[in-house]
Write a protein that holds these residues in place. Structure first.
Motif, short mmCIF file in Angstrom:
data_model
loop_
_atom_site.label_atom_id
_atom_site.label_comp_id
_atom_site.label_asym_id
_atom_site.label_seq_id
_atom_site.Cartn_x
_atom_site.Cartn_y
_atom_site.Cartn_z
N VAL A 48 -2.37 12.71 6.60
CA VAL A 48 -1.33 12.99 5.61
C VAL A 48 -0.19 11.98 5.75
CG1 VAL A 48 0.39 14.66 4.88
CG2 VAL A 48 -1.92 15.41 5.44
N PHE A 49 0.11 11.63 7.02
CA PHE A 49 1.18 10.67 7.21
C PHE A 49 0.82 9.33 6.55
CE2 PHE A 49 3.08 7.12 9.46
CZ PHE A 49 4.42 7.39 9.24
N SER A 50 -0.46 8.92 6.64
CA SER A 50 -0.86 7.66 6.01
C SER A 50 -0.50 7.68 4.54
CB SER A 50 -2.37 7.46 6.12
OG SER A 50 -2.79 7.67 7.43
N VAL A 51 -0.83 8.79 3.86
CA VAL A 51 -0.55 8.85 2.42
C VAL A 51 0.95 8.88 2.18
CG1 VAL A 51 -0.91 10.19 0.33
CG2 VAL A 51 -2.73 10.04 2.02
N VAL A 52 1.65 9.74 2.92
CA VAL A 52 3.11 9.84 2.75
C VAL A 52 3.75 8.49 3.01
CG1 VAL A 52 5.20 10.85 3.73
CG2 VAL A 52 3.22 12.28 3.31
N ASP A 53 3.29 7.83 4.06
CA ASP A 53 3.86 6.56 4.45
C ASP A 53 3.72 5.53 3.33
OD1 ASP A 53 5.02 4.74 6.20
OD2 ASP A 53 3.07 3.96 6.80
N TRP A 54 2.48 5.42 2.81
CA TRP A 54 2.26 4.40 1.78
C TRP A 54 2.95 4.76 0.48
CZ3 TRP A 54 0.50 -0.39 2.04
CH2 TRP A 54 -0.22 -0.78 3.19
N VAL A 55 2.95 6.03 0.13
CA VAL A 55 3.47 6.40 -1.18
C VAL A 55 4.99 6.54 -1.16
CG1 VAL A 55 3.42 8.14 -2.99
CG2 VAL A 55 1.31 7.49 -1.83
N LEU A 56 5.52 7.12 -0.09
CA LEU A 56 6.95 7.44 -0.11
C LEU A 56 7.80 6.57 0.81
CD1 LEU A 56 6.79 11.35 -0.05
CD2 LEU A 56 6.94 9.84 -2.01
N LEU A 57 7.25 6.17 1.94
CA LEU A 57 8.11 5.55 2.95
C LEU A 57 8.08 4.02 2.94
CD1 LEU A 57 7.39 7.91 5.96
CD2 LEU A 57 9.20 8.04 4.27
N PRO B 171 8.29 0.37 2.00
CA PRO B 171 8.94 -0.26 0.87
C PRO B 171 7.91 -0.85 -0.10
CG PRO B 171 9.56 -1.31 2.95
CD PRO B 171 8.66 -0.19 3.29
N LEU B 172 8.24 -0.86 -1.39
CA LEU B 172 7.36 -1.50 -2.37
C LEU B 172 7.19 -2.97 -1.99
CD1 LEU B 172 8.96 0.04 -5.58
CD2 LEU B 172 6.79 0.66 -4.54
N PRO B 173 6.08 -3.56 -2.40
CA PRO B 173 5.80 -4.93 -1.92
C PRO B 173 6.61 -5.99 -2.64
CG PRO B 173 4.06 -4.19 -3.37
CD PRO B 173 5.01 -3.05 -3.24
N TYR B 174 7.93 -5.77 -2.78
CA TYR B 174 8.78 -6.77 -3.40
C TYR B 174 9.94 -7.06 -2.46
CZ TYR B 174 6.19 -4.80 -7.25
OH TYR B 174 5.17 -4.34 -8.02
N PRO B 175 10.46 -8.30 -2.51
CA PRO B 175 11.58 -8.62 -1.63
C PRO B 175 12.74 -7.66 -1.87
CG PRO B 175 10.86 -10.55 -2.91
CD PRO B 175 10.05 -9.41 -3.36
#
Lengths: 856, 133
Positions: free
Chosen positions: A114-123, A125-129
């Motif tokens: 669950v942390f993997s999903v939460v991490d990628w979706v919520l935590l 940062p988006l892949p932009y500078p």
């Protein structure tokens, strides 16, 4: 240099303990002999010489210890020794150890997944500078009040002047057809862009270039394509810049390719600047992004654009900016938070189980600890040993847990609804493994520390002479509290799962108003691909597809039956004023109702004779009759509407469609022969599985209309699924969690009862020997457990009622305080828990009391 | 003048026999035992632990009795650093013993240690000389 060598030699010595021990023994023996020789030479007797020699050396054992200290790292060596001892202890109680490790594996694994999903979706940062500077801008009406909406181009220009923004851009996506030399016509998602989207995001094409001024102004049609489309349709050709493709029949030059997973929005295949004409229309369809100046905040930007919006709209609109990542996660965020909460609760339960197991064994080990203390072990040393044991358990659980977690994660991703952003990116990487390891260690400490502290405290007070005669008779209050907490948590989780299940049930049993099974829909998009008579093309397609084997019926419609909104038009009954509200126009081919399965309740269906030369006819739905006709007989009523050139007669009435429970709007179905459409859907009812007719259908469509993009074929039921996907996902996951929670609670109750029975075994044996009935003893033992179950369930119910509102956004047609669920969950827990308690007690009582008493 | 050089970290204690009344304790500076062992091995050639201990007691001139076991950590340390190397041999009295010999790296390390010792001892001595004036 020498120091480094020494460091590694010491480390090496930990791996091979005792290797130098024999050499040391021999060397010391030799040393003592030499000393003895010396003392005898000085005239001492053999005995005195031996004693003097040992004295001069300063004690054999002490010297050995000093040698070991210098030879290896003592603390590390202790850890190794403790770990080996711990493994031995665990192997002596394999069932308890396996239960504990599995409990931890479940807890840690679920959390990792669950942390993997939460991490990628919520935590993450988006892949932009500097992605924290990116915001999404919304606007809404204040008079009258409307919900958040997209922007019109003028608003984008006005908001762009806000000083809080360094750069802004806006886009809107639509589906178009791409074609060109060597490319099969295909549907693509085109993002039409205002402002500098790439500059705002800080990501530019990595092949070719971004748009130049000429292209931005719309003088030269140009597109940047996404990485996926580039790979899929252009085989990753790096020399693609300059190539011409047709989008909706108009030639565009490809100038660049975006890097993989960096394009925004994520589903866009192609980006192109808005044309001047598109800028001039005031469609409210632009999604605006802004990059904040580094010295400001979203709140300040919001205040500024709210003022700008009010001035520009003369006080009827407002605007605000919100963090882009949070906006994108949207509804998913609530589901993920709920999930994460459930995962944490599960881990807590697992910890409670393990702590209970460790604590229970502690009672048996009081004697061992006392002996260690008597032999000179310090409290710190014993504490270290006990905690090492918990850590060994946690590491075993953690390794299993990460394996289980990988598997659980792939399940989560597979089940996840399509709306979850960045789903494709989710992988288990160092960061997630790191968190897993940290969780494991913390878990180990959490479960080990309290029992270890208690045991080592006993070491200071306990007396060795009691060992073996009495067991510690402290009441297992701590353990009872742990089990109580577990039950409460399990009740909360089960209630949550029950609510979600009932919600899903509600969604599944919904009457859509049509028969979605066996329906396929093919996107027909004519613009740029077909220039002849659309009516004839539709007739050809229907006629050709109807004869395919496995096909029941075929129709054409501008919208799918799952799409309630559509073209709205004012309607005027003949001889009366305009009706109060507009009706939705739904152009269809004659056999649409039969194909889709919408029942006709009055009048007649459309016929082939209702063509462009015949009088205009329409069929209305039930909502139209109820809301707009106000009691007039529908069939025979005549009306006019701006989109149709002549007076229309209502010839029939059909039932409403209610896809996924959505309410229908008043609708006017009209024949496509009388209201020409530029595109729509070919709807095919298959006799069996709709997927089985797909290849033949595609081939037939290509043969009839080679220029048409027919790559977008979907099951109509999938459209219904989309609206349920989040609910289904949350339900499946919550059900899994509550099942695991139930399992953990049962293990807890079983362990507690079994532990109490064995602790009281002597007393119980005496009672049995004196003639107490088994039934009475059983009740005597189980009673406290039942009390704990009842108390835990009661606390759980209170907790569940408290947590309910947090789930409200995930529930459809179910009240968060749904009585049947809230009654059923604790009852289920209670029943299963009581069964576990009885089972545990009965197993111990099966032993022969006389044998026990004789054994003492 | 009496002074204590007290080092808590891995200190090695030379102490008088209990019978000689008030025991004057001298704690060695850390690392000085290494220097002493290396120096003993260069001057006397390969020696066993007892031999080294006997030599230190002899050099100490006063009735100091070394707690001989404290030599072993130093021997392990030096051997692990590759500065000395131990081999089993027989003594003149036909007993077996582990003889330690200084290695090339050990000789270099000794030069380095002597240099460092003289510098720090020189500093302390000068300091004491100026203070006693």
């Amino acid at each position: 240099m020498g120091h480094v060598t020494r460091f590694f030699r010491r480390l090496l010595n930990i791996m091979r303990p005792g290797r130098d021990e024999a050499g040391l023994e021999r060397e010391l023996a030799a040393h003592v002999l030499l000393l003895e020789d010396e003392y005898r030479r000085r005239g001492l007797s053999a005995d005195d010489a031996r004693r003097a020699a040992r004295l001069a050396l300063g004690g054999l054992e002490q010297t050995k210890e000093r040698h070991r200290d210098a030879r290896t790292f003592r603390w590390l060596d202790d850890v190794r020794r403790d770990a080996i001892y711990a493994v031995r202890m665990l192997r002596r109680h394999p069932i308890a150890a396996a239960t504990a490790a599995l409990s931890l594996a479940i807890g840690i694994g679920l959390n990792a997944a669950v942390f993997s999903v939460v991490d990628w979706v919520l935590l993450r940062p988006l892949p932009y500078p500097a992605s924290h500077e990116l915001v999404r801008v919304f606007t809404a009406g204040t008079a009258p009040v409307t919900g958040p909406s997209a922007l019109i181009h003028d608003e984008f220009v006005v908001f762009g002047q806000a000083t809080a923004f360094r750069q802004t851009a806006a886009f809107t996506t639509t589906t178009r057809v791409i074609a060109g030399a060597g490319i099969e016509p295909a549907h693509i998602v085109v993002a039409r862009v205002a402002g500098d989207l790439f500059g705002t995001l800080g990501v530019y094409p990595d092949v070719g270039r971004a748009f130049n001024d000429d292209e931005v102004a719309g003088r030269t049609p140009a597109v940047v394509i996404g990485h996926d489309l580039w790979q899929r349709r252009f085989a990753g050709d790096r020399g693609i810049a300059g190539r011409i493709v047709k989008i909706d029949g108009a030639p565009h030059t490809i100038v660049g390719v975006m890097p993989s997973s960096r394009g925004y929005p994520g589903d866009a295949d192609v980006w192109r600047p808005l044309t001047p004409a598109e800028r001039a229309d005031d469609d409210r369809e632009l999604a605006m992004l802004g990059r904040l100046r580094s010295d400001t905040t979203a709140a300040r930007a919001s205040a500024e654009i709210a003022t700008l919006a009010q001035i520009a709209s003369k006080g009827t609109r407002t605007a605000w900016a919100d963090d882009l990542q949070r906006t994108d996660a949207g509804a998913v965020s609530a589901a993920l938070h709920a999930l994460f909460g459930a995962a944490m609760l599960t881990l807590l339960m697992a910890c409670a189980n393990v702590a209970a197991l460790v604590g229970a064994r502690g009672a048996d080990r009081a004697g061992e600890i006392a002996v260690r203390g008597a032999l000179g072990a310090t409290r710190a040393r014993v504490l270290g040993q006990l905690i090492t044991e918990s850590l060994v358990l946690a590491v075993a659980g953690g390794i299993l847990g990460l394996l289980f977690g990988r598997w659980a994660l792939s399940g989560l991703v597979a089940m996840a609804p399509v709306g979850v952003p960045r789903l494709a990116e989710i992988t288990v990487d160092g960061r997630i493994v790191g968190v897993g390891v940290a969780a494991t260690m913390l878990t180990g400490l959490a479960v080990g520390l309290v029992p270890a502290l208690r045991l080592s405290r006993q070491m200071e007070t306990s007396t060795v002479n009691r060992i073996g005669l009495y067991r510690t008779t402290t009441r297992p209050t701590g353990r009872r509290v742990l089990v109580l907490v577990q039950i409460a948590i399990a009740v909360v989780l089960t209630t949550g799962a029950g609510l979600l299940t009932r919600s899903l049930q509600h969604l599944v049993t919904i009457d859509h108003g049509f028969a979605a099974d066996h329906l396929l829909a093919v996107d027909l998009y004519l613009r740029g691909a077909f220039t002849g008579d659309a009516r004839q093309l539709f007739r050809d397609l229907v006629a050709n597809c109807e004869t395919l084997p496995g096909v029941d019926a075929v129709a054409v419609s501008m919208r799918l039956p799952t799409q309630i909104p559509g073209v709205r038009a004012r309607v005027q009954l003949l001889g009366e004023r305009d009706l109060d509200s507009p009706a939705t126009l739904r152009p269809i081919s004659p056999n649409y109702f039969d194909t889709v399965g919408i029942p006709l309740t009055a009048g007649r269906r459309f016929q082939v004779t209702d063509n462009e030369r015949a009088p205009r006819v329409a069929i209305v739905n039930a909502t139209f009759v109820r809301d707009l006709l106000a009691g007039r007989p529908p069939v025979g009523t005549r009306l006019t509407t701006p989109l149709i050139d002549a007076t229309v007669s209502i010839v029939g009435v059909v039932a409403d469609v209610t896809p996924a429970g959505e309410r229908d709007r008043s609708a006017l179905y009209v024949p496509i022969d009388q209201l020409s459409i530029g595109g729509g859907y070919l709807i095919v009812r298959a006799q069996g599985d709709p997927r089985s007719i797909l290849p033949a259908l595609t081939t037939r469509l290509r043969a009839v209309a080679p220029n048409l993009a027919v790559d977008r074929v979907r099951r109509v039921a999938d459209g219904l699924e989309e609206s349920r996907a989040l609910a289904r996902f949350s339900t499946q996951v919550a059900a899994t969690f509550s099942a695991l929670a139930l399992l953990l609670a049962v293990i807890g109750v079983y362990g507690l009862t079994a532990g109490e029975v064995s602790a009281r075994w002597r007393e119980l044996a005496v009672r049995l020997a004196l003639g107490a009935s088994h039934r009475g003893i059983l009740w005597n033992v189980v009673r406290p457990c039942v009390a704990i179950l009842a108390a835990g369930a009661a606390i759980g119910v209170v907790g569940a009622v408290g947590v309910g509102p947090a789930l409200a956004s995930l529930l459809h047609g179910v009240d968060p305080a749904d009585a049947p669920t809230i009654v059923a969950a604790p009852l289920l827990l209670g029943a299963v828990g009581a069964a576990a308690a009885v089972l545990a007690a009965a197993r111990v009582l099966r032993a022969d009391p006389a044998a026990t008493l004789r054994g003492e | 003048m009496r002074f204590h050089l007290i080092c808590k970290w891995r200190s090695v204690r030379l102490s008088t026999m209990r019978s000689s009344g008030e025991p004057p304790r001298i704690d060695l500076l850390p690392g000085t035992l290494d220097l002493i062992v290396l120096r003993t091995l260069t001057t006397m050639g390969p020696q066993h632990a007892y031999g080294i201990a006997a030599r230190i007691e002899q050099i100490a001139e006063s009735p100091f009795r070394l707690n001989q076991g404290t030599l072993y950590p130093a021997l392990v340390r030096l051997e692990q650093r590759g500065w000395i190397k131990g081999t089993w041999q027989t003594t003149e009295s036909n007993r077996e013993a582990r003889y330690y010999a200084i290695t090339k790296a050990g000789t270099r390390a000794l030069a380095d240690q002597i240099d460092r010792w003289q510098r720090s001892a020189g500093l302390v001595n000068r300091l004491l000389a100026t203070e006693s004036d």
